[in-house]
Design an enzyme around this catalytic site. Structure first.
Site, PDB file in Angstrom:
ATOM      1  N   HIS A 165       0.802  -1.221   0.042  1.00 58.89           N
ATOM      2  CA  HIS A 165       0.028   0.071  -0.072  1.00 58.89           C
ATOM      3  C   HIS A 165       0.848   1.200  -0.087  1.00 58.89           C
ATOM      4  O   HIS A 165       1.915   1.027   0.632  1.00 58.89           O
ATOM      5  CB  HIS A 165      -0.915   0.001   1.237  1.00 58.89           C
ATOM      6  CG  HIS A 165      -2.122   1.082   1.411  1.00 58.89           C
ATOM      7  ND1 HIS A 165      -1.898   2.304   1.338  1.00 58.89           N
ATOM      8  CD2 HIS A 165      -3.293   0.778   0.920  1.00 58.89           C
ATOM      9  CE1 HIS A 165      -2.920   3.161   1.185  1.00 58.89           C
ATOM     10  NE2 HIS A 165      -3.789   2.072   0.752  1.00 58.89           N
ATOM     11  N   GLU A 189      -3.960   1.833  -7.302  1.00 59.97           N
ATOM     12  CA  GLU A 189      -4.470   2.923  -6.632  1.00 59.97           C
ATOM     13  C   GLU A 189      -3.569   4.060  -6.714  1.00 59.97           C
ATOM     14  O   GLU A 189      -2.443   4.329  -6.185  1.00 59.97           O
ATOM     15  CB  GLU A 189      -4.304   2.519  -5.110  1.00 59.97           C
ATOM     16  CG  GLU A 189      -5.179   1.386  -4.645  1.00 59.97           C
ATOM     17  CD  GLU A 189      -5.315   1.713  -3.049  1.00 59.97           C
ATOM     18  OE1 GLU A 189      -6.794   1.832  -2.836  1.00 59.97           O
ATOM     19  OE2 GLU A 189      -4.537   1.388  -2.392  1.00 59.97           O
TER      20      GLU A 189
HETATM   21  P1  PGA Z   1      -9.884   5.902   0.117  1.00 60.89           P
HETATM   22  O1  PGA Z   1      -8.529   4.712   0.374  1.00 60.89           O
HETATM   23  O2  PGA Z   1     -10.753   5.000  -0.248  1.00 60.89           O
HETATM   24  O3  PGA Z   1     -10.070   6.424   1.409  1.00 60.89           O
HETATM   25  O4  PGA Z   1      -9.176   6.630  -0.795  1.00 60.89           O
HETATM   26  C1  PGA Z   1      -8.311   3.729  -0.604  1.00 60.89           C
HETATM   27  C2  PGA Z   1      -7.082   3.078   0.072  1.00 60.89           C
HETATM   28  O5  PGA Z   1      -6.224   3.554   0.556  1.00 60.89           O
HETATM   29  O6  PGA Z   1      -7.030   1.728  -0.081  1.00 60.89           O
END
Ligand code: PGA
Length: 254
Positions: free
Chosen positions: A100, A174
């Site tokens: 992450h 992401e």
């Molecule tokens: P968010 O986070 O939906 O609050 O943007 C997603 C993540 O960090 O996995």
């Protein structure tokens, strides 16, 4: 969305719910969440470490799955404060988030460290949910694909070495600038990117994460090759999580 694959809703609670709050959430909502889960839709709850074992018991007779937010890059040994993949498997974790961007940034995790974690997870039959994504600066410099390629290179090498199939992998795209900001990529660029990802990682299950909410989930779910969401903030609120699941089902599955 690939209709032959299930659609994943991964609730990444980060360090937002305490031990008691995590237990209360699951006790209160497990039946309702269970009713939204079937062979086409998988809901995976990722609480912080202490809540994993009690949630495994609470969700035992349920179709909700449990995921960890991290694991050690080592099998065992003198690594104070780390948690091994074997223990995660023993308490019933079937998934684990790795790489992450918050860990890449705050804990300075390298590509090698992330690949080592994936190897530990493979050895314990836990499906890794590998997060990749570019920063705003990298996006503006049109480096996105180059960055993603670099983030995936050692994982691809590992799969070749261990003779793993990509279908044992979940990859969550992401964009760092979309996490927790309310921003999201425009749909045209996202569609292009998922075509690229699907070519680069054939058979891997591809998720999108970054400010997913009950309003944008409908549109996002229709991006070809996208088979689920990694949801941070919105997954903390049962009503929002439920709306995301329901709107996605209404929109694309019925
Ligand atoms: P968010 O986070 O939906 O609050 O943007 C997603 C993540 O960090 O996995």
């Amino acid at each position: 969305m690939e209709k032959s694959k299930p659609f994943y809703f991964v609730a990444n609670w980060k360090m937002n719910k305490t031990f008691h709050q995590s237990i209360d959430f699951c006790n209160q909502h497990k039946q309702h969440l269970d009713s939204l889960t079937n062979e086409n839709n998988r809901i995976i709850i990722c609480p912080s470490y202490p809540a994993l074992a009690p949630l495994a018991t609470i969700l035992k007779s349920n179709s909700l799955a449990l995921g960890a937010q991290n694991c050690s890059a080592h099998e065992s040994g003198a690594y104070t404060g780390q948690v091994d993949a074997t223990s995660l498997a023993q308490i019933g974790c079937r998934y684990c988030i790795v790489g992450h961007s918050e860990r890449r940034t705050h804990c300075k995790e390298s590509e090698q460290c992330i690949a080592d974690k994936v190897a530990c997870l493979f050895n314990n039959n836990i499906t890794p949910i590998i997060c990749i994504g570019e920063t705003a600066q990298e996006r503006d410099a049109q480096q996105t694909e180059k960055i993603l390629e670099k983030q995936l290179a050692l994982i691809i090498e590992l799969c070749k070495k261990q003779n793993c199939r990509y279908n044992q992998l979940i990859v969550a795209y992401e964009p760092v600038w979309a996490i927790g900001t309310g921003q999201q990529p425009d749909i045209t660029s996202l569609k292009k990117l998922f075509v690229w990802l699907a070519k680069h990682m054939p058979e891997a299950t591809l998720l999108y994460g970054g400010s997913v909410n009950p309003t944008n989930s409908k549109i996002l779910a229709n991006v070809p090759y996208l088979n689920g969401f990694l949801i941070g903030n919105a997954s903390l609120d049962f009503q929002k999580l439920k709306k995301i699941v329901e709107s996605t089902l209404k929109n694309s599955r019925l």
